[in-house]
Structures are given as C-alpha cells and as structure tokens.
Design a protein around this motif. Structure first.
Motif, PDB file in Angstrom:
ATOM      1  N   GLY B 170      34.339  87.444  57.391  1.00  0.00           N
ATOM      2  CA  GLY B 170      35.774  87.245  57.235  1.00  0.00           C
ATOM      3  C   GLY B 170      36.528  87.664  58.489  1.00  0.00           C
ATOM      4  N   GLU B 171      35.877  88.452  59.342  1.00  0.00           N
ATOM      5  CA  GLU B 171      36.454  88.811  60.638  1.00  0.00           C
ATOM      6  C   GLU B 171      36.316  87.585  61.510  1.00  0.00           C
ATOM      7  OE1 GLU B 171      36.969  90.699  64.588  1.00  0.00           O
ATOM      8  OE2 GLU B 171      35.501  89.263  63.896  1.00  0.00           O
ATOM      9  N   GLU B 172      37.382  87.189  62.218  1.00  0.00           N
ATOM     10  CA  GLU B 172      37.339  85.844  62.812  1.00  0.00           C
ATOM     11  C   GLU B 172      36.196  85.632  63.805  1.00  0.00           C
ATOM     12  OE1 GLU B 172      41.132  84.864  64.427  1.00  0.00           O
ATOM     13  OE2 GLU B 172      40.996  86.261  66.093  1.00  0.00           O
ATOM     14  N   THR B 173      35.879  86.646  64.607  1.00  0.00           N
ATOM     15  CA  THR B 173      34.781  86.405  65.554  1.00  0.00           C
ATOM     16  C   THR B 173      33.416  86.527  64.875  1.00  0.00           C
ATOM     17  OG1 THR B 173      34.874  88.716  66.287  1.00  0.00           O
ATOM     18  CG2 THR B 173      36.110  87.110  67.580  1.00  0.00           C
ATOM     19  N   PRO B 186      30.716  90.361  64.822  1.00  0.00           N
ATOM     20  CA  PRO B 186      31.911  90.134  65.630  1.00  0.00           C
ATOM     21  C   PRO B 186      31.600  90.176  67.125  1.00  0.00           C
ATOM     22  CG  PRO B 186      32.405  91.623  63.845  1.00  0.00           C
ATOM     23  CD  PRO B 186      30.914  91.435  63.836  1.00  0.00           C
ATOM     24  N   LYS B 187      32.424  89.446  67.875  1.00  0.00           N
ATOM     25  CA  LYS B 187      32.213  89.369  69.317  1.00  0.00           C
ATOM     26  C   LYS B 187      33.200  90.280  70.033  1.00  0.00           C
ATOM     27  CE  LYS B 187      31.034  84.481  68.948  1.00  0.00           C
ATOM     28  NZ  LYS B 187      29.994  83.877  69.761  1.00  0.00           N
ATOM     29  N   VAL B 205      41.546  80.422  64.530  1.00  0.00           N
ATOM     30  CA  VAL B 205      41.046  80.712  63.194  1.00  0.00           C
ATOM     31  C   VAL B 205      42.237  81.105  62.320  1.00  0.00           C
ATOM     32  CG1 VAL B 205      39.455  82.084  61.811  1.00  0.00           C
ATOM     33  CG2 VAL B 205      38.894  81.574  64.191  1.00  0.00           C
ATOM     34  N   ASN B 206      42.464  80.357  61.245  1.00  0.00           N
ATOM     35  CA  ASN B 206      43.549  80.668  60.319  1.00  0.00           C
ATOM     36  C   ASN B 206      43.022  80.712  58.894  1.00  0.00           C
ATOM     37  OD1 ASN B 206      45.840  78.695  62.265  1.00  0.00           O
ATOM     38  ND2 ASN B 206      45.813  80.909  62.086  1.00  0.00           N
ATOM     39  N   ASN B 207      43.679  81.533  58.087  1.00  0.00           N
ATOM     40  CA  ASN B 207      43.317  81.675  56.682  1.00  0.00           C
ATOM     41  C   ASN B 207      43.735  80.442  55.867  1.00  0.00           C
ATOM     42  OD1 ASN B 207      44.823  82.902  53.921  1.00  0.00           O
ATOM     43  ND2 ASN B 207      42.688  83.481  54.238  1.00  0.00           N
TER      44      ASN B 207
END
Lengths: 157, 429, 528
Positions: B170-173, B186-187, B205-207
C-alpha cells in the motif's frame, strides 16, 4: 514431480508478454501454479516456473516467500482464513478462529485429518464493517457468529 | 449528515455495470474532460484542494505537478491495495462502482499525459478484482479505453494487477516494486515516483477514492467541490467505521465532520451497557484518541493533526470500555511485526522487539521498566527508515502507552488485565 | 563541483556526489554497513545518518546528494544517539558469539560498537532463531543469525557476478539470506561476498577457523593468477600465508578478484616449496645451499659454447628479473637462444568479461617487452628443433611459480630432460624432477610475495609491487641467480654477517642471509 498443465503454460507465457517487465509475470504465474498444485507452492513449483520463465529461481523464491497469499505448505480443500486484526478482534475474531479450530478438531495452520480444511489467522482483509469475518479460498463470509461460521463450513463438501 | 457525492448511486445494483453506470451519469465527465486542455484539468484538481485519500493526504494536483514537463512516457497507477486495518471503503467502491474509478482514471491519465495505467488491487479482493476486470472489458468494448478514445486522439490502456498479500504494497513505492515483479519493498527516495517510478519512468500513484473524486471535480467544478469540507480539507470523504459500534459501515461525509456525530449518528452509537473508551481515527497506524478527545475532534486533516493523530485512510475504529488496551495493542504490534518488509534495520528489528515486549507483558512476564522501554524503542523507530511503516508501528505503541499507562502498569504488577480481570491465557487459550 | 562542509571541514566534491562520498573523500569516519562503493545504494542499514543544517530530520549519507553550501555533521548529539539506537537494532537479535566467530577482529559490528555504540543493551526477550552453518556453496558458509541483512552479497551476485544465486527470503525479522533450495552459491567470484560481508555471516570455507585475524599481518602485492594483475592483499604470519583479498584499483580490478586468484598463496607456502638446492651429478642427487648451487651451475654455463646454451623463460618473473636475465645470458654468455615458454596457448586470449583471463601469467607482456627490446626473436619451434638435433648442451629453465596453471609442466620436464646439463630455477618442487638428466641443478627460487619488482598486465599497465614477507629465506630471485652464475663473489654461499647482497640500487633487500633467517617474520604491518 510437479508439472504445469498445457493451459497453465499457455497462461504463463501470456502473462510474460503482458507487462512491460517480464518479472511482473512472477506473481500471476505463482497464482496459476498454486492453483495447479493443490493450493500451495512447493520447491518443485519454483523450479518449474524458473525454467519456463527463464528467471532465476532465487528471484522467484524471494517473491513467493514475501507474499502471504502463496502458501508455503499444503492447505486443505477449503482454506479458512479468519481475520484477527483489530476491527475483527474487537468484535470476536480471535474467539471465532479458536471456535472453528475446536469444532474441526484441528490446530491453527494445520490441515484437518480428512484434508478438507486448514485454518489460519490472517491480518486485516478489508471487511472491518462486517466483523468478524473469514475467507474460505477466495470467498468472504461476513458478519459471522461462531454458529453461523460452523454452519457455513459444515455445508462445504 | 452524509453527503453522497461519490456514493450517490451505490445502493443501485445496476451501477456496477456499464449500462447502469451510464444511466446514472456515467462517462459524461470523460466526454467533457477530453474536450478540455490537460493543463485545465490539472488546474481544476489543484484548485479543488483535493488531497490523497489513501492515507498521506498529499495534495493531488501538486503531486501531478511534479511530473517532468517533457513528453517522456509516464504511468498512472491506482493504489487499490487497501490494507490499513479498519479500512474497507476502496473495496466497496470497486465492487459497487468499478466504472466510476475507471472513468476517474482515464480523465486523470489524460490530464497527466499517460498512455498506460494499472489498478493494483490487493490479492485478497477477489470479488472487486472480478468487478474491475468485467468493467475494464466493457470499457474497452465501448471505446472508453484503447486507441483514439471517443475520437479525441487520446490513447489509453488500463490493466488490473492482482497483489498477493502484503500490507507494505500500500506504500506507493512498495506497490511499484511489487508491480515490477519484485518483493514489495519500498524504494529509496529520492528519486520520487513522479520523476522515476515504475520501471524508472515518471509515475503517479493515486488512491481509488482520489481518482474517483476527480470525476466529480470535473462535473461540478473546483469551486463547487470546495464548498464541502474545511479550508484545508476540501470535499467529501468516505469513512470506514468499525469496531464496537452499532452500525459499522462506510459513510461519505464532508471533511470537517464531527467524529462524535459519525459514531453516534451514522454509526448508531455504542452498544447498550457499554461506554466509549477510545477511537483510532485514521486506520491502525494513527495514534489513538481517548473518549474526551473524541468529543473535540473533527474529521479533517488539520484538526486531527493538531491533536497529535491523523486522518489517514479514514478508518475510524471504535473501542468501548470492555476492551483491554494492552490486549488491543498486542493485536497491532503483532500486525506490524508480521508486515514489516525487513529492509530497514530499525523497522525489521524494532517491530519484532515491540511485539515481544507487549506479549511479555500480556503473558505475565513483563517488568515495569518494559513500559518505558516500549516508549524508547518506539521513539527510536520513528523517522529512521525508507518508508512510514516503522512510524506506523511506533505511533500506536506511543499513544496507547501514554494514554492508557495505568492499564499497562496494572498488567505488569498483577499479571492480568485491569479491564477484563483475566490473564492472557484465560482470555485467549 | 559543489562545495560542502563535512564535520566543519570544507571540501569540494564531484557533481552528483553523495554525502557518504564526501565523508570518505575528507576522511571523516561515518558508520555504515550496507553502503559499498562497488554496489548500488540500498539505504537499509540506516547507520550512516547525519544531520544537514536546516533539515530537521537526519538523513542517510549514502542516498543524499551533496548540494552547494550543504553543512553536514555526524557528530551532533541527535545523530550520535540515533546511530547508537540503530546499532542496537542491529544487535538485538545478533548472537554476540564473537569468541567463536571467525570475523572477530575485523567485524563491522565490533568496530562500530566501539566507535559509535558503547551503550548498555536493554533487550531482554528471546532472540530470533535462524539457520546456522549453512552450506551455501563450495567456498562459502553462512551463519544466518549473525547476518544483519545489509544485502551486499545479494547485490554482488545480482550486479557484479550476475549469477543471481542469492536472495533474501521471508519478511521482517524472519528474513534470511540464502540460495534457492538445492542451488549453490557457485561462481568464480563467490568469495567476494565473504569480503564484503561486514559481519561473520559469510565465511570462507578455506580460511575459517585457521587463524585469528589479529595474529595475521598483511601486505599489498599483485595477484599472479592471470594477466589481469588484480591488486591484492595477502595475510600471513610466520607459519606462512593464509588468505588473499582484493585491494581497490579502479583501473585494474575495481573492488573485486576471482576465487581462483585467492589460491595463489598456496604455492607460496613452505609445504609446496623447494627448500634446498639439489644437484644431480652422474645420476646421484646431493643437497646444496641455493647460493652455492647457483655458483656451481654458473661454472657449467660458462663452459658451455654460446651456441649450445639455451634459456627457457615463463611469464611468471618480474620485468627487472627479465632484464637481468637478458643482461647475463645475451650480454655475458652471448647466447640468443632465449625462448618464451607459453602455457595453455589455446585459451590464452579468453576473457570472462569481468576479471579472469586465459593467460595465466602475471607478466607475459613484461617478458615480451624485454625480449623485443633486446631483439630476441627465437621461436619455440626453433627450440624444438635444437632439442631434437641434440644441439643444446646446457639448458637453463626459469620455471613458473604456479605449476598448477601449466598443464604441460610434466611434459616439459621430460622434454627438457634430454639435454646434457639442465639448470631449473623453481620455487616449488615437482615429483618428476627426479627424472632430470645425469647433470641437473634445481635452484630454489623466491615467489612474488618475497620480492619486489614490476609486472606488466594484459593491457600494458606497469604495476610495481613490494616484497611482503619471506617464506623461504635462502631461496633466490632470478637477478640473484644471474649474478651468481657470473661468479659474483659478493654473494657468498657461506656468508659472514658483513657479506651483503650488493647492487643496492637494484635490490631492495639489504639484509644478510643470516639476518633473513633470523627475521623470517619481518612485516609491513597494516591496520587490522
């Protein structure tokens, strides 16, 4: 020895060409292979995928072991996952999980003697407003009581 | 009072299908948007004050503005890896209105000039994925996706990608790593995804809820959208109400709405014979509020932030006075320990340590100094890692111990719960 | 070229440099585990946090680019306290088994604890149990409990060797380094993972439990395993050499070396060496001191007509030795019969794309250069003809140090054994030497770690190397042997304390043989 079905191989080859990066096909392919291997991923599955996909086995294994939806050991025909995260815990999710284990005479993360069920606790499944809940294979069952859950499970072949 | 902007037609079964969706205003805004200049759309979204609905609350228009201004290929990714415990709004949106999300995505993709988008859905969401796949097929057949959409000259492809069970995605990266076929770790930032994201290409990245809201900003205009909410928290938001409340569920209310009203009016209040003890207002990572604090809280970014907690994903978890806070914290520390991706040392080791200390206390082996140790360990996990999971694991610990210290001290001294009067074994074995 | 200030010291760094690189450039200590200059940035150990003026949150040095005017410090209380805690997070599940750990003495955890830690541990819970003594492959053993998951080894197999054997499996504190079931960490560079492992998780099967590192000295030299000429460090004590590790040289080997090169220490140690000079006269062997033997062989060489005298030389000696060899045989003994012995010629030009070359000599280019300079054009087939026609009376062979890379070694012994007098300069012994002709001289030679000189690598790069230690005191260099052949009396076979090796301008070795014996264990001791 595990062998992918011709359809499975076709599907995986399709996935390999579907995304910008070949590696993106690893997760979809693990799903396909898990389905063909009675719901879990054995080392032979990884080897078969590595050869078919031409991706190092270590890299597929990394992905496999990272995600909880890929089972690392055999599961029952009906894999029951009871949410025990916060919203469900507040509404009796943990008690529900214990009740099911007791009724099916099994332990958490083990397969029942007849091979029909395996029970495990799982983190939040996004069904918090209908707690407590369980997931059996791909399907959600919500607003459960210990009794209603057992009725559902007993109704499964 | 609920304000049904996004959820107006959610009660209609037919809204899930293309036909039913179109009957109720579907794809009108796509038509409108494709006749606008992309920059106009971005400006409108910026002016609307829309903030990311996934948890971080970052202004959406500003995020889009970070994309390089050249014609470099870029990706739009929809984050549908709804995993924050207590949150179930995106699931409902995808099940009831998959086309609403798809329409919002095509408009957003047109605005930022992206020809390819993915919806990354958490793997457990089998039914929502099914709904989306059917809807995507329908949208392609109707010419809303593919080449030369509605004769605008704009091409766009959209695919649904199924995750496989990892909160961190759920973390964008983390999500980007997962989509790239790696572990969902994650990056490092920089570079930020808008500059180098999916496959090192510029990526937004959008919800789910954010992208769906774009449709209504285009429909009504930024000014109308801003009429809802507060100055800094504009629009409506879906809140997932769960826990010890009579009528749990998703409720769309304007931001700035009273937290107590959400619980007592929409949620029907606490069960008979029980009293409100605490509320986690923004998903399990948000610091807990006591009943006294709940009375003063409004559901907007600035109020909750001023109270030392956060709006997060909008998951309001209600805890009544029958609950033992040590026991509840044990559930949370177990969760973060289970979900830490293992990359950064403070999080990898710290989440395990916190969980062990809390369970030592629960199992009657706790020492009084463990309570302060919990605070020290949690404090030193904050702000020290690549992503926010470490902070998310630390914050509940800090707030639970600080606000309900008496329960922890009682547990250590007596070896049993102050609230329930029983030991952990009696509670759970 | 932005300027920045690191712990109060102002420096100019190259564009795009990170704070970590700035710290290293200015020589300020900064704690780190996952950062390695030869690998991509992982940014996971979080130990290199530092405070940037104007930024409330400490940042990691390895992933933060220097911007002009940036003021950075890792000496503030905030950073010190933070680093202490991050170190504690590294150690809470670590077994702390230093007394039985091979890494003790050169361990990142020990070093950083002394430098940045020194706190009282508060961890009272049970540690996570992981796999121990995992057989990762033919060269490397893993102890997962000691592993701090810095991911250097995984990045190495992904980015450098590109063999992808390693991965980190599972999540959170259950994460473990490993190979996929049944697969091995088996590549020609696998031991680099041991070098870059900052803790005792990866250990070398060859080296483990053989020596405590604080009983070892170290010295830099050049690997003689092939014509790449990797810069290396050898570790030794009076019992001999124990291991070889790479030394950074951007032009030659970067940070790495191959596993094969790590074995070059083996032919240096006494058990594979020729310790005494051996002379065969009328079929009877007798032992002589090396110096006396060389003088004795010199008499035979001098009495051989130049046309009947020949020399065979390999690419294993130094440029300086080749020059002395030419001066002696071409200049003094007037022979042009000097032949280059090439081993494994078929695969000579092969290259694996990283470091390993088919030419298994460190100095083929050096030999070619000296021969060309002296206009020696003799070909191997000429030698074969001379041998066939029995035209050679005395043959001097400057043999290879590393016999293992000369698959034709035994064959050549039997070929050369046809001449009347055979003088063989060799650092190592060989079973087939017993078959040498009626008149033979076996002169014990020094190896590359026991002398100084120059190698020219495949690309024509001249690399000077210094003597590191002495393993066999009385063994000689080619230059020394050449002078003894000419009867240079200053090199007495029974030296008094005043009899020194002369020509100090050439030879750096000014100690007498007596001194050498006494000080067999003379080191250039580097930091441990």
């Amino acid at each position: 020895m595990f062998q992918l079905s011709p359809e499975g191989i076709k599907e995986i080859k399709n996935e390999l060409g579907r995304y910008e990066a070949r590696e993106s096909a690893i997760i979809p392919s693990l799903y396909i292979a898990q389905k063909e291997n009675k719901g879990w991923i054995s080392p032979e599955v990884i080897t078969a995928l590595s050869e078919l996909m031409e991706i190092p086995a270590s890299k597929i294994n990394e992905v496999f072991k990272f995600y909880t939806m890929f089972n690392q050991k055999p599961v029952g025909k009906h894999h029951v996952q009871v949410c025990t995260n916060i919203s469900c815990a507040l509404e009796g999710g943990r008690e529900l999980a214990r009740h099911i284990c007791r009724e099916l005479k099994t332990k958490k993360d083990e397969v029942t003697a007849d091979g029909r069920f395996s029970i495990s606790n799982v983190e939040c499944l996004g069904s918090c407003g209908t707690a407590p809940m369980m997931q059996v294979n791909d399907r959600y069952y919500e607003n459960l009581t210990p009794e209603s859950a057992m009725n559902i499970l007993r109704g499964m072949k | 009072m609920e304000v049904k902007l996004l959820t107006e037609f959610y009660h209609l079964e037919e809204f899930r299908s293309l036909e039913g969706y179109k009957k109720n205003g579907g794809y009108l805004e796509l038509n409108k948007a494709l006749k606008m200049q992309p920059q106009q759309i971005i400006d409108e979204v910026k002016a609307s004050g829309l903030r990311g609905r996934g948890g971080a609350g970052f202004p959406t228009g500003m995020k889009w503005g970070f994309l390089p201004k050249n014609g470099e290929p870029r990706y739009l990714l929809c984050n549908a890896d709804e995993g924050e415990p207590g949150t179930f709004k995106d699931r409902m949106m995808m099940e009831r209105a998959p086309h609403q999300l798809i329409e919002g995505m095509i408009i957003s993709a047109f605005a930022i000039g992206s020809k390819k988008s993915y919806i990354y859905v958490r793997g457990e969401y089998d039914f929502p994925i099914e709904c989306l796949r059917v809807a995507v097929k329908e949208a392609y057949a109707a010419g809303y996706l593919g080449k030369n959409i509605l004769n605008s000259g704009f091409d766009h492809d959209l695919d649904v990608y199924r995750g496989a069970g990892a909160y961190i995605c759920g973390e964008e990266t983390g999500m980007i790593s997962s989509l790239e076929g790696l572990k969902g770790q994650p990056k490092l930032k920089p570079p930020f995804p808008a500059v180098q994201g999916y496959l090192r290409k510029p990526t937004i990245v959008n919800n789910v809820e954010t992208l769906a809201a774009v449709k209504y900003i285009i429909r009504d205009g930024a000014a109308a959208y801003k009429k809802y909410g507060t100055e800094k928290s504009t629009g409506t938001k879906l809140f997932s109400l769960s826990g010890n409340v009579k009528k749990p569920g998703n409720y769309e209310v304007p931001l700035g709405y009273s937290l107590m009203n959400l619980i007592t009016q929409e949620g029907g209040g606490i069960k008979a014979g029980r009293r409100l003890k605490a509320v986690i207002p923004g998903g399990s990572s948000a610091p807990v509020l006591t009943a006294d604090e709940v009375a003063k809280a409004t559901l907007d970014y600035e109020c909750l932030s001023a109270m030392g907690t956060m709006l997060g994903s909008g998951a309001v978890i209600v805890i009544d006075d029958s609950q033992c806070m040590v026991d509840v914290l044990g559930v949370l520390t177990h969760f973060y320990h289970h979900e830490s991706c293992g990359q950064c040392t403070p999080c990898r080791e710290g989440t395990g340590w916190l969980n062990k200390i809390v369970h030592s206390i629960l199992e009657g082996r706790g020492r009084l100094q463990d309570i302060d140790l919990l605070l020290k360990v949690a404090d030193n996990m904050k702000g020290r890692t690549i992503c926010a999971l470490s902070d998310a694991a630390a914050l509940p610990v800090l707030s639970f111990v600080q606000k309900f210290r008496d329960e922890f001290e009682f547990y250590v001294r007596e070896g049993r719960s102050k609230v329930k009067g029983t030991t952990y074994a009696e509670m759970h074995h | 070229m932005p300027k920045c200030t690191i712990n109060g010291k102002e420096i100019e760094v190259k564009d795009g440099a990170t704070i970590m690189e700035a710290f290293r450039q200015v020589g300020e200590p900064i704690a780190h585990y996952c950062y390695h200059p030869g690998l991509s940035v992982a940014g996971v150990c979080r130990l290199c946090i530092c405070e940037i003026e104007g930024n409330p949150r400490p940042q990691i040095a390895c992933n933060t680019a220097v911007t002009p005017g940036m003021k950075v410090s890792n000496k503030t209380e905030k950073v010190k306290d933070g680093a202490k805690w991050i170190l504690d997070f590294h150690l809470i599940n670590h077994p702390l088994d230093c007394p039985i750990c091979d890494q003790a003495g050169e361990c990142g955890l020990q070093e950083q604890y002394m430098e940045f830690g020194k706190y009282d541990p508060e961890m009272a819970e049970k540690k996570v149990k992981k796999h121990k003594v995992v057989d990762l492959g033919p060269s490397v053993v893993l102890d997962s409990e000691r592993c701090i998951l810095c991911s250097r080894c995984v990045r190495f197999t992904d980015e450098v060797s590109k063999t992808h054997e390693l991965g980190i499996f599972n999540r959170g504190d259950r994460s473990e380094i490993g190979t996929f079931e049944g697969k091995k960490l088996d590549n020609k560079y696998s031991l680099n993972t041991v070098d870059i492992c900052p803790v005792g998780a990866l250990t070398s099967r060859d080296f483990r439990f053989r020596q405590r590192v604080w009983f070892l000295k170290e010295g830099n030299t050049v690997c003689t395993g092939c014509s790449t000429g990797c810069n290396v460090k050898v570790y030794f004590n009076k019992e001999g050499l124990f291991r070889v590790k790479p030394v950074y040289n951007e032009q030659v080997n970067g940070h790495w070396m191959c596993d094969e090169g790590r074995d070059v220490y083996k032919f240096v140690n006494r058990d594979s060496r020729l310790l005494q000079g051996k002379k065969k006269s009328q079929g009877v062997w007798s032992e002589m001191s090396p110096g006396a033997l060389a003088l004795d062989a010199g008499n035979t060489i001098k009495s051989t007509p130049p046309a009947k005298l020949a020399v065979v030389v390999t690419g294993h000696a130094s440029v300086e030795e080749y020059e002395d060899l030419l001066k002696t045989f071409q200049g003094t003994f007037k022979t042009a019969n000097i032949f280059h012995w090439l081993n494994n010629q078929e695969s000579f030009a092969s290259f694996d794309g990283l470091l390993i070359r088919g030419d298994k000599n460190p100095n083929t280019q050096g030999l070619k250069k000296v021969l060309a300079k002296n206009k020696i054009q003799a070909t191997w087939s000429e030698l074969e003809n001379l041998l066939k026609s029995d035209s050679i009376e005395t043959l001097v062979v400057v043999g290879p140090e590393n016999q293992a890379v000369y698959p034709d070694f035994a064959e050549k012994i039997s070929k050369f054994a046809k001449v009347k007098n055979l003088v063989w300069l060799s650092s190592g012994g060989h079973n087939d030497f017993t078959t040498l002709p009626h008149y033979a001289w076996l002169i014990p030679m020094k190896t590359f770690v026991e002398k100084s000189g120059t190698f020219i690598n495949h690309a024509g790069l001249e690399q000077k190397f210094q003597k590191v230690t002495t393993v066999v005191s009385e063994a000689l260099t080619v230059s020394e042997v050449c002078r003894l052949f000419q009867g240079d009396k200053t090199l007495s076979p029974n030296p008094s304390r005043t009899a020194t090796f002369v020509e100090a301008s050439r030879s750096q070795d000014l100690v007498t043989l007596e001194d050498r014996k006494k000080n067999e264990f003379v080191f250039k001791r580097g930091p441990l």
